[in-house]
Design a protein around this motif. Structure first.
Motif, mmCIF file in Angstrom:
data_model
loop_
_atom_site.group_PDB
_atom_site.id
_atom_site.type_symbol
_atom_site.label_atom_id
_atom_site.label_comp_id
_atom_site.label_asym_id
_atom_site.label_seq_id
_atom_site.Cartn_x
_atom_site.Cartn_y
_atom_site.Cartn_z
ATOM 1 N N ALA A 138 42.857 53.815 49.490
ATOM 2 C CA ALA A 138 42.129 54.981 48.971
ATOM 3 C C ALA A 138 42.434 55.190 47.495
ATOM 4 O O ALA A 138 41.540 55.486 46.693
ATOM 5 C CB ALA A 138 42.499 56.229 49.779
ATOM 6 N N ARG A 139 43.695 55.013 47.136
ATOM 7 C CA ARG A 139 44.077 55.170 45.731
ATOM 8 C C ARG A 139 43.450 54.081 44.866
ATOM 9 O O ARG A 139 42.952 54.354 43.766
ATOM 10 C CB ARG A 139 45.602 55.141 45.595
ATOM 11 N N GLN A 140 43.465 52.854 45.356
ATOM 12 C CA GLN A 140 42.885 51.744 44.606
ATOM 13 C C GLN A 140 41.389 51.939 44.403
ATOM 14 O O GLN A 140 40.848 51.602 43.338
ATOM 15 C CB GLN A 140 43.141 50.428 45.339
ATOM 16 N N HIS A 141 40.742 52.484 45.418
ATOM 17 C CA HIS A 141 39.296 52.726 45.365
ATOM 18 C C HIS A 141 38.939 53.650 44.200
ATOM 19 O O HIS A 141 38.013 53.371 43.433
ATOM 20 C CB HIS A 141 38.847 53.335 46.697
ATOM 21 N N ILE A 142 39.669 54.744 44.060
ATOM 22 C CA ILE A 142 39.429 55.686 42.969
ATOM 23 C C ILE A 142 39.899 55.099 41.645
ATOM 24 O O ILE A 142 39.255 55.268 40.598
ATOM 25 C CB ILE A 142 40.143 57.030 43.235
ATOM 26 N N LYS A 143 41.020 54.395 41.687
ATOM 27 C CA LYS A 143 41.584 53.818 40.470
ATOM 28 C C LYS A 143 40.610 52.840 39.809
ATOM 29 O O LYS A 143 40.492 52.798 38.580
ATOM 30 C CB LYS A 143 42.895 53.102 40.783
ATOM 31 N N LYS A 144 39.913 52.051 40.600
ATOM 32 C CA LYS A 144 38.962 51.082 40.051
ATOM 33 C C LYS A 144 37.846 51.781 39.283
ATOM 34 O O LYS A 144 37.429 51.323 38.216
ATOM 35 C CB LYS A 144 38.373 50.216 41.165
ATOM 36 N N SER A 145 37.381 52.897 39.822
ATOM 37 C CA SER A 145 36.345 53.663 39.129
ATOM 38 C C SER A 145 36.906 54.277 37.852
ATOM 39 O O SER A 145 36.243 54.285 36.806
ATOM 40 C CB SER A 145 35.805 54.765 40.048
ATOM 41 N N ARG A 146 38.124 54.784 37.945
ATOM 42 C CA ARG A 146 38.761 55.368 36.754
ATOM 43 C C ARG A 146 38.941 54.323 35.658
ATOM 44 O O ARG A 146 38.670 54.586 34.482
ATOM 45 C CB ARG A 146 40.124 55.969 37.125
ATOM 46 N N GLU A 147 39.367 53.135 36.035
ATOM 47 C CA GLU A 147 39.587 52.076 35.053
ATOM 48 C C GLU A 147 38.277 51.645 34.404
ATOM 49 O O GLU A 147 38.246 51.325 33.216
ATOM 50 C CB GLU A 147 40.274 50.878 35.720
ATOM 51 N N LEU A 148 37.192 51.664 35.188
ATOM 52 C CA LEU A 148 35.891 51.320 34.622
ATOM 53 C C LEU A 148 35.451 52.380 33.620
ATOM 54 O O LEU A 148 34.931 52.054 32.544
ATOM 55 C CB LEU A 148 34.851 51.169 35.738
ATOM 56 N N LEU A 149 35.659 53.653 33.959
ATOM 57 C CA LEU A 149 35.316 54.737 33.039
ATOM 58 C C LEU A 149 36.137 54.625 31.756
ATOM 59 O O LEU A 149 35.623 54.834 30.663
ATOM 60 C CB LEU A 149 35.574 56.092 33.699
ATOM 61 N N SER A 150 37.409 54.295 31.912
ATOM 62 C CA SER A 150 38.289 54.149 30.755
ATOM 63 C C SER A 150 37.862 52.967 29.886
ATOM 64 O O SER A 150 37.863 53.051 28.659
ATOM 65 C CB SER A 150 39.733 53.949 31.229
ATOM 66 N N LYS A 151 37.463 51.892 30.532
ATOM 67 C CA LYS A 151 36.996 50.706 29.819
ATOM 68 C C LYS A 151 35.739 51.020 29.017
ATOM 69 O O LYS A 151 35.595 50.627 27.851
ATOM 70 C CB LYS A 151 36.728 49.577 30.806
ATOM 71 N N ASN A 152 34.821 51.749 29.635
ATOM 72 C CA ASN A 152 33.580 52.126 28.963
ATOM 73 C C ASN A 152 33.868 53.071 27.801
ATOM 74 O O ASN A 152 33.203 53.026 26.768
ATOM 75 C CB ASN A 152 32.622 52.788 29.955
ATOM 76 N N LYS A 153 34.875 53.939 27.990
ATOM 77 C CA LYS A 153 35.276 54.867 26.931
ATOM 78 C C LYS A 153 35.750 54.085 25.698
ATOM 79 O O LYS A 153 35.340 54.357 24.567
ATOM 80 C CB LYS A 153 36.394 55.779 27.420
ATOM 81 N N ASN A 154 36.619 53.101 25.947
ATOM 82 C CA ASN A 154 37.159 52.304 24.846
ATOM 83 C C ASN A 154 36.053 51.481 24.158
ATOM 84 O O ASN A 154 36.041 51.334 22.941
ATOM 85 C CB ASN A 154 38.253 51.378 25.361
ATOM 86 N N LYS A 155 35.131 50.973 24.964
ATOM 87 C CA LYS A 155 34.023 50.196 24.442
ATOM 88 C C LYS A 155 33.151 51.041 23.527
ATOM 89 O O LYS A 155 32.751 50.623 22.439
ATOM 90 C CB LYS A 155 33.185 49.619 25.584
ATOM 91 N N ASN A 156 32.852 52.259 24.000
ATOM 92 C CA ASN A 156 32.018 53.166 23.196
ATOM 93 C C ASN A 156 32.709 53.549 21.890
ATOM 94 O O ASN A 156 32.074 53.697 20.857
ATOM 95 C CB ASN A 156 31.696 54.420 23.993
ATOM 96 N N SER A 157 34.051 53.703 21.941
ATOM 97 C CA SER A 157 34.807 54.058 20.748
ATOM 98 C C SER A 157 34.764 52.939 19.722
ATOM 99 O O SER A 157 34.661 53.168 18.516
ATOM 100 C CB SER A 157 36.268 54.350 21.119
ATOM 101 N N GLU A 158 34.826 51.710 20.208
ATOM 102 C CA GLU A 158 34.794 50.551 19.317
ATOM 103 C C GLU A 158 33.437 50.390 18.628
ATOM 104 O O GLU A 158 33.344 49.888 17.525
ATOM 105 C CB GLU A 158 35.116 49.289 20.104
ATOM 106 N N GLU A 159 32.388 50.866 19.337
ATOM 107 C CA GLU A 159 31.033 50.707 18.799
ATOM 108 C C GLU A 159 30.715 51.747 17.740
ATOM 109 O O GLU A 159 29.754 51.610 16.982
ATOM 110 C CB GLU A 159 30.009 50.775 19.936
#
Length: 215
Positions: free
Chosen positions: A193-214
């Motif tokens: 259950a924790r991993q399930h939510i964590k994967k979504s959180r990590e994707l959101l964080s990845k997209n955040k960093n990507k948007n910042s770089e752009e």
């Protein structure tokens, strides 16, 4: 029109409903006179209801400007997922220790309609996903846990992320969580259950960093 009452709870519930269905949007100013008139209530219980929503981090009071619907930045959104990770992990553990066939059936019923389907309807799946995560908490019959989860979940709805990841990725994850609960494996159920939510959180964080770089 809301019936007049000595308490502000009905007004509070109606305001929360307005927030969830988008009648009140992020960043929008709360015009108390207008809301009081539309709900047919006086300003005093309305203010009490607004203060309750402010305590729930849904509304903010800005000095000399008034009350506004809160807007969330990306860090706050990710922080919500961190909280959900812990809360839903604990819920899965509790359910696994309960070993209740009715609980398993209710959880499975959320997703059985999507098995062996060539193309999953995203709207239907999003509703099923929301129902599953809500049930995961409610079926524990742990009132404090349910209240804490509701606080985080309403922010997720207001933020309006919807599905963070594709059904093709998360459907199997959901059934693995249910399987661990059914087997009574509390450690595994919590971990999944924790991993399930964590994967979504990590994707959101990845997209955040990507948007910042752009930028």
């Amino acid at each position: 029109m809301i019936k007049h009452t000595s308490i502000s709870e009905p007004i509070y519930l109606r305001l929360k409903e307005m927030i969830l269905n988008g009648e009140l949007k992020q960043g929008e100013k709360i015009v108390q006179e207008k809301i009081a008139e539309s709900l047919g209530v006086s300003r005093t219980p309305l203010r009490k209801a607004l203060m309750a929503l402010e305590n729930e981090y849904l509304i903010e009071s800005i000095p000399r400007r008034g009350m506004y619907m809160r807007s969330w930045d990306q860090k706050e959104i990710i922080d919500i997922y961190i909280c959900r990770e812990a809360i839903e992990g604990m819920a899965a553990r509790i359910l696994a220790e309960t070993k209740n066939d009715s609980i398993i059936k209710q959880l499975k019923d959320c997703f059985t309609q999507f098995l062996n389907v060539e193309e999953i309807n995203l709207t239907a799946y999003a509703e099923a996903d929301e129902e599953f995560h809500s049930l995961l908490i409610k079926l524990t019959e742990n009132a404090p846990l349910d209240k804490v989860y509701f606080f985080g979940n309403i922010h997720s709805k207001v933020i309006g992320h919807g599905l963070v990841r594709k059904p093709e990725e998360t459907l199997d994850e959901h059934f693995k969580i249910i399987e661990a609960i059914e087997q009574g494996d509390a450690d595994k159920a919590e971990q999944l259950a924790r991993q399930h939510i964590k994967k979504s959180r990590e994707l959101l964080s990845k997209n955040k960093n990507k948007n910042s770089e752009e930028l």
